[in-house]
Design a protein around this motif. Structure first.
Motif, PDB file in Angstrom:
ATOM      1  N   LEU A 288     -20.998   3.237  -1.117  1.00 42.57           N
ATOM      2  CA  LEU A 288     -20.198   2.167  -0.529  1.00 42.57           C
ATOM      3  C   LEU A 288     -19.645   2.550   0.834  1.00 42.57           C
ATOM      4  N   THR A 289     -19.455   3.838   1.048  1.00 45.06           N
ATOM      5  CA  THR A 289     -19.012   4.294   2.371  1.00 45.06           C
ATOM      6  C   THR A 289     -20.091   4.020   3.412  1.00 45.06           C
ATOM      7  N   ARG A 290     -21.337   4.142   2.997  1.00 40.52           N
ATOM      8  CA  ARG A 290     -22.462   3.894   3.914  1.00 40.52           C
ATOM      9  C   ARG A 290     -22.724   2.404   4.077  1.00 40.52           C
ATOM     10  N   GLN A 291     -22.746   1.664   2.967  1.00 34.49           N
ATOM     11  CA  GLN A 291     -23.047   0.232   3.009  1.00 34.49           C
ATOM     12  C   GLN A 291     -22.363  -0.465   1.847  1.00 34.49           C
ATOM     13  N   TRP A 292     -21.597  -1.486   2.176  1.00 28.11           N
ATOM     14  CA  TRP A 292     -20.843  -2.179   1.136  1.00 28.11           C
ATOM     15  C   TRP A 292     -21.766  -3.048   0.287  1.00 28.11           C
ATOM     16  N   ASP A 293     -21.495  -3.037  -1.042  1.00 21.19           N
ATOM     17  CA  ASP A 293     -22.276  -3.855  -1.970  1.00 21.19           C
ATOM     18  C   ASP A 293     -21.337  -4.282  -3.095  1.00 21.19           C
ATOM     19  N   SER A 294     -21.174  -5.581  -3.258  1.00 16.45           N
ATOM     20  CA  SER A 294     -20.213  -6.108  -4.231  1.00 16.45           C
ATOM     21  C   SER A 294     -20.579  -5.730  -5.666  1.00 16.45           C
ATOM     22  N   THR A 295     -21.860  -5.755  -5.982  1.00 20.05           N
ATOM     23  CA  THR A 295     -22.296  -5.409  -7.344  1.00 20.05           C
ATOM     24  C   THR A 295     -21.977  -3.956  -7.658  1.00 20.05           C
ATOM     25  N   LEU A 296     -22.186  -3.079  -6.676  1.00 21.11           N
ATOM     26  CA  LEU A 296     -21.882  -1.662  -6.864  1.00 21.11           C
ATOM     27  C   LEU A 296     -20.369  -1.455  -6.982  1.00 21.11           C
ATOM     28  N   ALA A 297     -19.617  -2.206  -6.197  1.00 16.27           N
ATOM     29  CA  ALA A 297     -18.157  -2.109  -6.276  1.00 16.27           C
ATOM     30  C   ALA A 297     -17.665  -2.539  -7.655  1.00 16.27           C
ATOM     31  N   GLU A 298     -18.347  -3.514  -8.260  1.00 20.62           N
ATOM     32  CA  GLU A 298     -17.964  -3.973  -9.601  1.00 20.62           C
ATOM     33  C   GLU A 298     -18.160  -2.877 -10.639  1.00 20.62           C
ATOM     34  N   LEU A 299     -19.180  -2.049 -10.438  1.00 18.96           N
ATOM     35  CA  LEU A 299     -19.433  -0.949 -11.386  1.00 18.96           C
ATOM     36  C   LEU A 299     -18.378   0.140 -11.308  1.00 18.96           C
ATOM     37  N   TYR A 300     -17.679   0.195 -10.185  1.00 12.71           N
ATOM     38  CA  TYR A 300     -16.714   1.281  -9.970  1.00 12.71           C
ATOM     39  C   TYR A 300     -15.638   1.290 -11.049  1.00 12.71           C
ATOM     40  N   GLY A 301     -15.236   0.118 -11.505  1.00 14.55           N
ATOM     41  CA  GLY A 301     -14.180   0.062 -12.522  1.00 14.55           C
ATOM     42  C   GLY A 301     -14.666   0.362 -13.922  1.00 14.55           C
ATOM     43  N   ASP A 302     -15.981   0.454 -14.116  1.00 10.94           N
ATOM     44  CA  ASP A 302     -16.514   0.728 -15.444  1.00 10.94           C
ATOM     45  C   ASP A 302     -16.625   2.218 -15.747  1.00 10.94           C
ATOM     46  N   ASN A 303     -16.446   3.050 -14.714  1.00 13.33           N
ATOM     47  CA  ASN A 303     -16.597   4.496 -14.909  1.00 13.33           C
ATOM     48  C   ASN A 303     -15.432   5.050 -15.712  1.00 13.33           C
ATOM     49  N   THR A 304     -15.769   5.827 -16.722  1.00  9.81           N
ATOM     50  CA  THR A 304     -14.745   6.459 -17.565  1.00  9.81           C
ATOM     51  C   THR A 304     -14.891   7.967 -17.476  1.00  9.81           C
ATOM     52  N   GLY A 305     -13.815   8.662 -17.713  1.00 12.78           N
ATOM     53  CA  GLY A 305     -13.870  10.120 -17.722  1.00 12.78           C
ATOM     54  C   GLY A 305     -13.472  10.738 -16.400  1.00 12.78           C
ATOM     55  N   GLY A 306     -13.278   9.926 -15.374  1.00 10.40           N
ATOM     56  CA  GLY A 306     -12.874  10.452 -14.075  1.00 10.40           C
ATOM     57  C   GLY A 306     -11.369  10.333 -13.890  1.00 10.40           C
ATOM     58  N   ASP A 307     -10.917  10.561 -12.664  1.00  9.32           N
ATOM     59  CA  ASP A 307      -9.498  10.455 -12.323  1.00  9.32           C
ATOM     60  C   ASP A 307      -9.193   8.990 -12.007  1.00  9.32           C
ATOM     61  N   THR A 308      -8.641   8.275 -12.990  1.00  8.94           N
ATOM     62  CA  THR A 308      -8.428   6.836 -12.837  1.00  8.94           C
ATOM     63  C   THR A 308      -7.447   6.525 -11.715  1.00  8.94           C
ATOM     64  N   VAL A 309      -6.414   7.337 -11.578  1.00  4.95           N
ATOM     65  CA  VAL A 309      -5.417   7.097 -10.527  1.00  4.95           C
ATOM     66  C   VAL A 309      -6.060   7.206  -9.150  1.00  4.95           C
ATOM     67  N   LYS A 310      -6.887   8.232  -8.981  1.00  2.00           N
ATOM     68  CA  LYS A 310      -7.570   8.415  -7.700  1.00  2.00           C
ATOM     69  C   LYS A 310      -8.533   7.262  -7.429  1.00  2.00           C
ATOM     70  N   GLN A 311      -9.220   6.815  -8.481  1.00  2.00           N
ATOM     71  CA  GLN A 311     -10.148   5.700  -8.330  1.00  2.00           C
ATOM     72  C   GLN A 311      -9.388   4.433  -7.955  1.00  2.00           C
ATOM     73  N   LEU A 312      -8.234   4.221  -8.576  1.00  3.17           N
ATOM     74  CA  LEU A 312      -7.430   3.042  -8.280  1.00  3.17           C
ATOM     75  C   LEU A 312      -6.972   3.053  -6.826  1.00  3.17           C
ATOM     76  N   GLN A 313      -6.563   4.216  -6.353  1.00  2.48           N
ATOM     77  CA  GLN A 313      -6.139   4.343  -4.957  1.00  2.48           C
ATOM     78  C   GLN A 313      -7.299   4.049  -4.004  1.00  2.48           C
ATOM     79  N   GLN A 314      -8.488   4.578  -4.348  1.00  5.42           N
ATOM     80  CA  GLN A 314      -9.655   4.354  -3.510  1.00  5.42           C
ATOM     81  C   GLN A 314     -10.028   2.867  -3.478  1.00  5.42           C
ATOM     82  N   ALA A 315      -9.986   2.209  -4.642  1.00  2.00           N
ATOM     83  CA  ALA A 315     -10.331   0.791  -4.709  1.00  2.00           C
ATOM     84  C   ALA A 315      -9.336  -0.060  -3.928  1.00  2.00           C
ATOM     85  N   GLU A 316      -8.035   0.287  -4.004  1.00  4.97           N
ATOM     86  CA  GLU A 316      -7.029  -0.458  -3.248  1.00  4.97           C
ATOM     87  C   GLU A 316      -7.197  -0.245  -1.743  1.00  4.97           C
ATOM     88  N   TYR A 317      -7.687   0.923  -1.373  1.00  3.84           N
ATOM     89  CA  TYR A 317      -7.967   1.179   0.050  1.00  3.84           C
ATOM     90  C   TYR A 317      -9.130   0.294   0.522  1.00  3.84           C
TER      91      TYR A 317
END
Length: 392
Positions: A288-317
């Protein structure tokens, strides 16, 4: 014009000759005791000329008679060649027009008459193949090998094409491997190898052939991208059960492939299913840093097992630059649900639905409302989710 000039010269010569003969009183005396012959010089000249032309004519007639058998043979051979060539052309035209029965008959006739045995046999083989006359097809291919062994390249290439058309992928691949020994890296052969490896699921070999075609600029960029994506996707899915192999394969991919949106999408799903949500999130972030894609952005919230707080901050950015993106808003809603930020999650999900209603957003909102105890609204969104799923 030339005829008139020639006729003029003949007339001038005739006039000059008659003038010379008319003024010539000479004679010739031939003595052979007891005989004595006296004739005019003009008559002798005429007799000698006549005798010369008569003898020349007799000799030419004798020569023609002696050469007649050979000339007849040459004439028949030439007529046979003309007929055979015409038959081959007729076969080629009929094949191009889709008249396969006519093409097979004409090419077979050309083959019997000896016209370019290799080409005639291959035209007949192609026509017989289209007519589903497989026995005749194999016969013509065997004739091409027997009568034109020097045309091995064209014969094997044709044979491989016909085998692929018959879905005999393994046989076609063996034929192409034999062809590779005759002429390595032959472009038409590489294209057929690509098709055979795809059908057989030999995805490592597919990537190898793609690399060769790309180096020689022999494949359309869009087709190259599609086939390469599919090959990588299949190889990633094969390694889905082994996280170490999956990660090793992903890391050895060129950066341009890792950043490809389609490939990042499938890789994120595979890594997430393998329980490695952190790697999946990283893959999405890089792409997404290289090229924005809405479908790929939608998958970002489905990832489990990572740092959710960091992911939330990145998505809000990201939201600062893509505030109307339904996929990103859906991801933010799912991330907030994992952090138990119910009100914020509801706001993001409702915002996503206002931009682009969809089954996934309705389902996420229904589950959230059910947790919050709003059963009536939850059922409504469950129903809407099902309707969208059925319609799509």
């Amino acid at each position: 014009m030339r005829f008139l000039i020639g006729l003029l010269f003949i007339l001038i010569a005739a006039v000059a000759l008659s003038l010379v003969a008319g003024s010539n009183d000479g004679y010739v005396l031939i003595v052979q005791p007891p005989y004595r012959i006296e004739i005019s010089l003009n008559l002798l000249v005429v007799l000698l000329a006549t005798g010369f032309f008569f003898l020349h004519g007799v000799l030419r007639l004798v020569q023609y008679t002696l050469n007649l058998p050979r000339n007849v043979r040459n004439y028949k051979r030439e007529q046979r060649r003309i007929t055979a060539h015409a038959a081959l052309l007729e076969g080629l035209h009929a094949l191009a027009e889709g008249r396969y029965a006519k093409a097979e008959k004409a090419a077979s006739n050309a083959l019997n008459l000896g016209e370019d045995a290799g080409l005639s046999a291959l035209v007949a083989a192609r026509a017989a193949h289209k007519l589903k006359m497989l026995g005749k097809r194999d016969y013509y291919l065997a004739e091409a090998e027997r009568l034109a062994p020097e045309a091995s390249l064209s014969r094997r290439l044709t044979q491989a094409e016909l085998q692929l058309d018959e879905r005999q992928y393994a046989s076609a691949l063996r034929t192409l491997q034999q062809l590779d020994k005759i002429e390595p890296h032959h472009l038409p052969s590489l294209r057929l190898q690509l098709k055979a490896h795809q059908r057989l699921g030999n995805w490592e070999q597919v990537l190898s052939v793609l690399s060769q075609l790309e180096k020689r600029d022999a494949i359309e960029p869009l087709h190259l991208q599609q086939v390469r994506y599919h090959a990588h996707a299949q190889l990633l899915q094969r390694r889905a059960g082994n996280r170490e192999e999956l990660l090793a394969y992903w890391n050895k991919l060129p950066e341009k492939d890792q950043l490809d949106t389609q490939l990042a999408r499938i890789a994120a799903k595979v890594f997430n299913d393998a329980g490695d949500g952190a790697t999946a999130a990283k893959i999405i972030e890089m792409s997404l840093t290289r090229q924005w894609d809405s479908t790929l952005a939608e998958l970002y919230g489905d990832n489990t097992g990572g740092d959710t707080v960091k992911q939330l901050q990145q998505a809000e950015y990201w939201l600062q630059n893509h505030h109307g993106d339904a996929g990103l808003l859906l991801s933010l809603g799912n991330l907030c649900i994992r952090q138990e930020l119910w009100g914020k999650a509801q706001s993001y999900l409702e915002a996503s639905l206002s931009v682009k209603p969809g089954s996934a957003a309705h389902l996420a909102l229904a589950r959230l409302l059910e947790r919050m105890g709003n059963q009536e609204e939850a059922y409504r969104h469950y129903r809407l989710s099902l309707e969208y799923a059925l319609n799509t």
